[in-house]
Design a protein around this motif. Structure first.
Motif, PDB file in Angstrom:
ATOM      1  N   PHE A 107       2.134  -4.395   2.958  1.00 28.90           N
ATOM      2  CA  PHE A 107       2.046  -2.723   3.146  1.00 28.90           C
ATOM      3  C   PHE A 107       3.053  -2.047   4.237  1.00 28.90           C
ATOM      4  O   PHE A 107       3.578  -1.144   3.803  1.00 28.90           O
ATOM      5  CB  PHE A 107       0.590  -2.553   3.349  1.00 28.90           C
ATOM      6  N   LEU A 108       3.406  -2.785   5.167  1.00 26.63           N
ATOM      7  CA  LEU A 108       3.904  -2.024   6.340  1.00 26.63           C
ATOM      8  C   LEU A 108       5.492  -2.223   5.831  1.00 26.63           C
ATOM      9  O   LEU A 108       6.360  -1.404   6.018  1.00 26.63           O
ATOM     10  CB  LEU A 108       3.789  -2.891   7.457  1.00 26.63           C
ATOM     11  N   LEU A 109       5.783  -3.171   5.100  1.00 19.50           N
ATOM     12  CA  LEU A 109       7.265  -3.425   4.654  1.00 19.50           C
ATOM     13  C   LEU A 109       7.577  -2.251   3.686  1.00 19.50           C
ATOM     14  O   LEU A 109       8.584  -1.615   3.587  1.00 19.50           O
ATOM     15  CB  LEU A 109       7.407  -4.792   4.143  1.00 19.50           C
ATOM     16  N   ALA A 110       6.593  -2.161   2.514  1.00 20.43           N
ATOM     17  CA  ALA A 110       6.607  -1.112   1.490  1.00 20.43           C
ATOM     18  C   ALA A 110       6.752   0.165   2.200  1.00 20.43           C
ATOM     19  O   ALA A 110       7.716   1.211   1.817  1.00 20.43           O
ATOM     20  CB  ALA A 110       5.389  -1.265   0.816  1.00 20.43           C
ATOM     21  N   LEU A 111       5.934   0.520   3.002  1.00 18.65           N
ATOM     22  CA  LEU A 111       5.895   1.760   4.039  1.00 18.65           C
ATOM     23  C   LEU A 111       7.434   2.090   4.562  1.00 18.65           C
ATOM     24  O   LEU A 111       7.919   2.975   4.397  1.00 18.65           O
ATOM     25  CB  LEU A 111       4.867   1.907   4.965  1.00 18.65           C
ATOM     26  N   THR A 112       8.023   1.022   5.179  1.00 18.22           N
ATOM     27  CA  THR A 112       9.053   1.064   5.917  1.00 18.22           C
ATOM     28  C   THR A 112      10.352   1.332   4.689  1.00 18.22           C
ATOM     29  O   THR A 112      11.272   2.054   5.202  1.00 18.22           O
ATOM     30  CB  THR A 112       9.424  -0.290   6.601  1.00 18.22           C
ATOM     31  N   LEU A 113      10.236   0.596   3.764  1.00 22.55           N
ATOM     32  CA  LEU A 113      11.531   0.835   2.835  1.00 22.55           C
ATOM     33  C   LEU A 113      11.196   1.971   2.023  1.00 22.55           C
ATOM     34  O   LEU A 113      12.058   2.694   1.740  1.00 22.55           O
ATOM     35  CB  LEU A 113      11.413  -0.612   1.853  1.00 22.55           C
ATOM     36  N   SER A 114      10.034   2.563   1.851  1.00 23.38           N
ATOM     37  CA  SER A 114       9.842   3.763   0.625  1.00 23.38           C
ATOM     38  C   SER A 114       9.926   4.802   1.517  1.00 23.38           C
ATOM     39  O   SER A 114      10.227   6.035   0.901  1.00 23.38           O
ATOM     40  CB  SER A 114       8.508   3.405  -0.142  1.00 23.38           C
ATOM     41  N   LEU A 115       9.394   4.974   2.691  1.00 21.24           N
ATOM     42  CA  LEU A 115       9.215   6.342   3.324  1.00 21.24           C
ATOM     43  C   LEU A 115      10.572   6.659   3.851  1.00 21.24           C
ATOM     44  O   LEU A 115      11.152   6.027   4.611  1.00 21.24           O
ATOM     45  CB  LEU A 115       8.081   6.225   4.359  1.00 21.24           C
ATOM     46  N   ALA A 155      -6.420  -8.040  13.627  1.00 20.26           N
ATOM     47  CA  ALA A 155      -5.943  -7.448  12.224  1.00 20.26           C
ATOM     48  C   ALA A 155      -5.806  -6.093  12.392  1.00 20.26           C
ATOM     49  O   ALA A 155      -4.853  -5.407  11.778  1.00 20.26           O
ATOM     50  CB  ALA A 155      -7.086  -7.884  11.154  1.00 20.26           C
ATOM     51  N   THR A 156      -6.788  -5.402  12.886  1.00 19.02           N
ATOM     52  CA  THR A 156      -6.786  -3.880  13.007  1.00 19.02           C
ATOM     53  C   THR A 156      -5.639  -3.388  14.005  1.00 19.02           C
ATOM     54  O   THR A 156      -4.619  -2.583  13.561  1.00 19.02           O
ATOM     55  CB  THR A 156      -7.936  -3.420  13.895  1.00 19.02           C
ATOM     56  N   VAL A 157      -5.114  -4.164  14.965  1.00 16.33           N
ATOM     57  CA  VAL A 157      -4.125  -3.730  15.827  1.00 16.33           C
ATOM     58  C   VAL A 157      -2.686  -4.070  15.203  1.00 16.33           C
ATOM     59  O   VAL A 157      -1.882  -3.097  15.151  1.00 16.33           O
ATOM     60  CB  VAL A 157      -4.135  -4.496  17.101  1.00 16.33           C
ATOM     61  N   GLY A 202       1.489  -1.368  13.477  1.00 15.61           N
ATOM     62  CA  GLY A 202       2.630  -1.277  12.395  1.00 15.61           C
ATOM     63  C   GLY A 202       2.861  -0.048  11.890  1.00 15.61           C
ATOM     64  O   GLY A 202       4.158   0.356  11.634  1.00 15.61           O
ATOM     65  N   VAL A 203       1.790   0.629  11.429  1.00 12.62           N
ATOM     66  CA  VAL A 203       2.094   2.005  10.989  1.00 12.62           C
ATOM     67  C   VAL A 203       2.347   2.804  12.036  1.00 12.62           C
ATOM     68  O   VAL A 203       3.466   3.746  11.668  1.00 12.62           O
ATOM     69  CB  VAL A 203       0.693   2.393  10.296  1.00 12.62           C
ATOM     70  N   SER A 204       2.203   2.763  13.455  1.00 12.31           N
ATOM     71  CA  SER A 204       2.678   3.666  14.416  1.00 12.31           C
ATOM     72  C   SER A 204       4.037   3.375  14.645  1.00 12.31           C
ATOM     73  O   SER A 204       4.820   4.326  14.727  1.00 12.31           O
ATOM     74  CB  SER A 204       1.892   3.220  15.627  1.00 12.31           C
ATOM     75  N   LEU A 205       4.537   1.759  14.577  1.00 10.84           N
ATOM     76  CA  LEU A 205       5.860   1.761  14.760  1.00 10.84           C
ATOM     77  C   LEU A 205       6.782   2.265  13.798  1.00 10.84           C
ATOM     78  O   LEU A 205       7.857   2.792  13.874  1.00 10.84           O
ATOM     79  CB  LEU A 205       6.100   0.256  14.887  1.00 10.84           C
ATOM     80  N   VAL A 206       6.233   2.328  12.450  1.00 10.82           N
ATOM     81  CA  VAL A 206       7.077   2.773  11.299  1.00 10.82           C
ATOM     82  C   VAL A 206       7.508   4.043  11.377  1.00 10.82           C
ATOM     83  O   VAL A 206       8.438   4.677  11.178  1.00 10.82           O
ATOM     84  CB  VAL A 206       6.255   2.566   9.966  1.00 10.82           C
ATOM     85  N   LEU A 207       6.302   4.821  11.648  1.00 13.26           N
ATOM     86  CA  LEU A 207       6.073   6.323  12.017  1.00 13.26           C
ATOM     87  C   LEU A 207       7.305   6.837  13.175  1.00 13.26           C
ATOM     88  O   LEU A 207       7.984   7.824  13.004  1.00 13.26           O
ATOM     89  CB  LEU A 207       4.962   7.093  12.208  1.00 13.26           C
ATOM     90  N   PHE A 208       7.083   6.065  14.129  1.00 11.63           N
ATOM     91  CA  PHE A 208       7.852   6.007  15.318  1.00 11.63           C
ATOM     92  C   PHE A 208       9.387   5.828  14.975  1.00 11.63           C
ATOM     93  O   PHE A 208      10.338   6.679  15.391  1.00 11.63           O
ATOM     94  CB  PHE A 208       7.626   5.239  16.468  1.00 11.63           C
ATOM     95  N   ALA A 209       9.504   4.821  13.963  1.00 10.65           N
ATOM     96  CA  ALA A 209      11.141   4.893  13.828  1.00 10.65           C
ATOM     97  C   ALA A 209      11.395   5.780  12.706  1.00 10.65           C
ATOM     98  O   ALA A 209      12.604   6.237  12.644  1.00 10.65           O
ATOM     99  CB  ALA A 209      11.180   3.270  13.103  1.00 10.65           C
ATOM    100  N   THR A 240       1.826   8.793  17.871  1.00  9.49           N
ATOM    101  CA  THR A 240       0.546   9.208  17.773  1.00  9.49           C
ATOM    102  C   THR A 240      -0.676   8.154  17.713  1.00  9.49           C
ATOM    103  O   THR A 240      -0.512   6.938  17.401  1.00  9.49           O
ATOM    104  CB  THR A 240       0.384  10.015  16.338  1.00  9.49           C
ATOM    105  N   VAL A 241      -1.817   8.473  18.171  1.00  7.35           N
ATOM    106  CA  VAL A 241      -3.114   7.467  18.177  1.00  7.35           C
ATOM    107  C   VAL A 241      -3.756   7.801  16.983  1.00  7.35           C
ATOM    108  O   VAL A 241      -4.986   7.151  16.802  1.00  7.35           O
ATOM    109  CB  VAL A 241      -3.793   7.639  19.633  1.00  7.35           C
ATOM    110  N   ALA A 242      -3.487   8.639  16.123  1.00  9.35           N
ATOM    111  CA  ALA A 242      -4.212   9.156  15.045  1.00  9.35           C
ATOM    112  C   ALA A 242      -4.807   7.792  14.086  1.00  9.35           C
ATOM    113  O   ALA A 242      -6.074   7.890  14.013  1.00  9.35           O
ATOM    114  CB  ALA A 242      -3.538  10.194  14.081  1.00  9.35           C
ATOM    115  N   PRO A 243      -3.982   6.856  13.783  1.00  8.42           N
ATOM    116  CA  PRO A 243      -4.549   5.700  12.821  1.00  8.42           C
ATOM    117  C   PRO A 243      -5.228   5.125  13.854  1.00  8.42           C
ATOM    118  O   PRO A 243      -6.232   4.414  13.128  1.00  8.42           O
ATOM    119  CB  PRO A 243      -3.231   4.967  12.505  1.00  8.42           C
ATOM    120  N   ALA A 244      -5.029   4.936  15.112  1.00  9.78           N
ATOM    121  CA  ALA A 244      -5.892   4.338  15.855  1.00  9.78           C
ATOM    122  C   ALA A 244      -7.275   4.584  15.981  1.00  9.78           C
ATOM    123  O   ALA A 244      -8.546   3.833  15.958  1.00  9.78           O
ATOM    124  CB  ALA A 244      -5.356   3.986  17.580  1.00  9.78           C
TER     125      ALA A 244
END
Lengths: 355, 283
Positions: free
Chosen positions: B36-44, B138-140, B145-152, B158-162
């Protein structure tokens, strides 16, 4: 020396022992019922510290239940039990116990080293000592080094059993409880495991062995107890339980025809049981196996001297021993029942208690 | 009061965690999150200028034309992510962890554990904490991962996903208490999972308790419904709080704390029940 002193003896051995220790195991009147089944019916048993103790009996005799009560895995209904002088559920006592269950289930994703490391961690062994001790133990039990870091899920039964034995030895336990330790191990491996167990026992640890292999128990143990229908029917030192009040004496004489007559004249009885047991005639050519009844060494010497004087040549003198299998069968026979094997005699042991 | 050893509890939790990381279900979970993280990174693809979103593309398609602050643009995504994490993550967690407690009590394993210097209560608490640690990892992994993708992609921290994931963790901790009690009672992974799913469904349904009570005028039945639903954590309310926080809504602590406290008490009851069962049993 007081009565209490008898109970609490000074023990100068034992890898983790410090100062006085009690009997390794002391059970009085233990009972256990599972639903409608009375599994254990008032077991009273003492295992001296430093003994090599074997528990034998048929399937369902209560052996594993007794071991579980001894380790606090299963609680008794009545009676009391002390292990290494304490309650079995005392955590500090469990640090001094090594246990190999009958069918140990090692987490399949753990390697042998990881499993032993986990056990060592629970036993409070310092991190810097753990890895070295675990490797030494795996080497001791003969697990190939190439398997140490492999997942145990791919191990053979024998390899898992060796790993389990190594785990039981972690922390140099004072009491080693082994439930069928050589189950699934080949004959050569059995001998190796037996040597390891005996070495550990020589180091002063008390050994508590539950094995279906009576020969193995006979070779390893110096004390045994027979359980039958949840009760101890025989217990004591193996040397006492196995002793018969007789000697086995073998003669030779150039004139074979007169051999039997001369031996009988001197008080030696031809040993029929030997004949039946060995499956051959009691005197092959010029060799005759006889039995001398009695434990008086002086009387035996005199009889031997007379036989020698009469021209017989003594080729073997040995105290007669009852096989453990015979002890087991006899102890489980109904009261007043006939001996169950041809090699048994009517001899009763002196301090081999028969409650 | 039984003195407990934190070291022993930690060692049990460590072993549970170690074993779980090798299980196929856990590997599948981590792989799914990773994909999921990989797909997010490549597609967004986000064009951010001074914190404002000048353009965005997902899988090569424009996702919006208006120039808006990036955090505002992503709020619905965070909210959706929080709900997915909560509802789907919980279901996956229930299935993935159902066999852990029964496996520890399997014949040949439990005898060995109980002969070690481990108190039964420590075994139960250590197992519970180990499973919670699996869930936390698993949660972290997912949130980090999502936070890192958004940062990149958007240089946005953001702490929103957390916040959303934290609520999912609280809910799982409560549900696993029940799963553990049932798991040690019956030594069955299937029944443990069943108990988890039932609690999950009841936890979602309990938010509609008033609607359910309207269905019947039968007083004993209403009483039963009231009593049975009273201790069940309101999962929907927890999910809404998490999704709201993920979307940047202010969190009313006076409303959230009782919910979290209730879930914690529910979990504690489950663990205590499990400990009582293990303590009283012969193995």
């Amino acid at each position: 020396m007081t009565a209490d002193d008898d109970d609490v003896r000074l023990c100068d051995h034992g890898p983790m022992s410090a100062g006085p220790v009690h009997d390794a195991v002391s059970a009085t009147g233990l009972t256990k019922r599972f639903g409608g089944v009375q599994a254990v019916r008032g077991i009273s048993l003492t295992v001296p510290a430093g003994a090599r103790f074997g528990l034998i009996g048929q399937n369902g005799a209560g052996k594993t239940t007794f071991i579980k009560m001894m380790l606090g895995i299963c609680r008794h209904d009545e009676g009391s039990i002390r292990v290494l002088g304490s309650d079995p559920e005392d955590v500090s006592v469990r640090r001094r116990i090594g246990y190999l269950p009958e069918r140990l289930a090692i987490p399949p994703s753990f390697s042998a080293l990881a499993f032993l490391d986990s056990v060592a961690r629970y036993k409070g062994i310092a991190a810097e000592r753990r890895r070295g001790e675990c490797r030494d133990l795996l080497q001791l039990v003969g697990l190939e080094e190439s398997a140490w870091d492999r997942k145990t899920g791919g191990y053979s039964k024998g390899m898992r059993q060796r790993t389990g034995l190594a785990a039981a030895l972690v922390g140099k336990p004072d009491l080693l409880v082994l439930d069928e330790p050589t189950d699934g191990i080949d004959p050569m491996g059995r001998r190796q495991i037996r040597d390891v167990i005996l070495d550990v026992a020589k180091g002063g640890a008390t050994l508590f062995l539950n094995s279906h292999l009576l020969q193995e128990t006979e070779k390893v143990c110096d004390h045994v107890a027979v359980l039958h229908q949840g009760q101890v029917v025989v217990a004591g030192a193996l040397s006492v339980l196995q002793r018969k009040d007789s000697f086995r004496v073998a003669f030779r004489r150039p004139d074979a025809a007169a051999l039997v007559a001369v031996a009988n004249e001197q008080g030696f009885v031809v040993d029929d049981s030997h004949e039946r047991d060995a499956g051959h005639h009691h005197h092959d050519a010029d060799r005759l196996v006889t039995r001398f009844t009695g434990t008086d060494a002086g009387a035996l010497s005199q009889a031997l001297a007379r036989a020698i004087g009469a021209g017989l040549v003594v080729v073997e003198v040995a105290p007669e021993l009852v096989e453990l299998e015979t002890i087991l069968m006899r102890s489980m026979a109904p009261a007043g029942g006939a001996p169950t094997t041809p090699t048994t005699t009517t001899t009763t042991t002196t301090d081999g208690a028969r409650p | 009061m039984i003195p407990l050893s934190p070291t022993t509890i930690g060692a049990v939790a460590r072993d549970v965690l170690k074993e779980a990381t090798s299980s196929k279900m856990m590997l599948a979970l981590l792989l799914t999150i990773g994909l999921f993280l990989l797909a997010l990174t490549l597609s967004l693809d986000l064009d951010v200028v001074d914190g404002a979103l000048a353009g965005s593309r997902i899988f090569g398609r424009a996702a919006g034309t208006a120039i808006v602050p990036v955090d505002v643009f992503l709020r619905p995504a965070f909210q959706a992510l929080a709900w997915v994490t909560f509802y789907v993550g919980l279901l996956f967690g229930i299935v993935a962890t159902a066999d852990i407690a029964p496996r520890l009590l399997q014949p040949g394993r439990v005898e060995h554990l109980l002969a070690l210097p481990i108190r039964r209560v420590e075994l139960v608490i250590g197992t519970y904490l180990g499973v919670c640690a699996i869930c936390a990892i698993a949660t972290v992994f997912a949130v980090g991962g999502v936070s890192l993708v958004l940062f990149a992609k958007a240089k946005m921290v953001t702490v929103a996903p957390a916040a959303g994931a934290a609520m999912a963790f609280v809910a799982f901790a409560a549900i696993y208490g029940v799963m553990m009690a049932v798991g040690v009672l019956f030594r069955s992974a299937a029944l443990s999972a069943g108990a988890g799913l039932l609690t999950y469904i009841m936890g979602v349904a309990v938010s509609e308790k008033n609607v359910m009570l309207m269905w019947t005028t039968n007083k004993p039945l209403r009483t039963v419904l009231e009593v049975v639903s009273a201790p069940i954590p309101n999962l929907r309310a927890l999910a809404d709080v998490g999704a709201g926080a993920a979307a940047g809504e202010a969190v009313a602590l006076q409303a959230v704390l009782p919910m979290v406290g209730g879930a914690a008490a529910f979990a504690a009851c489950g663990v205590l029940l499990a400990a009582a069962i293990v303590q009283s049993r012969d193995y």
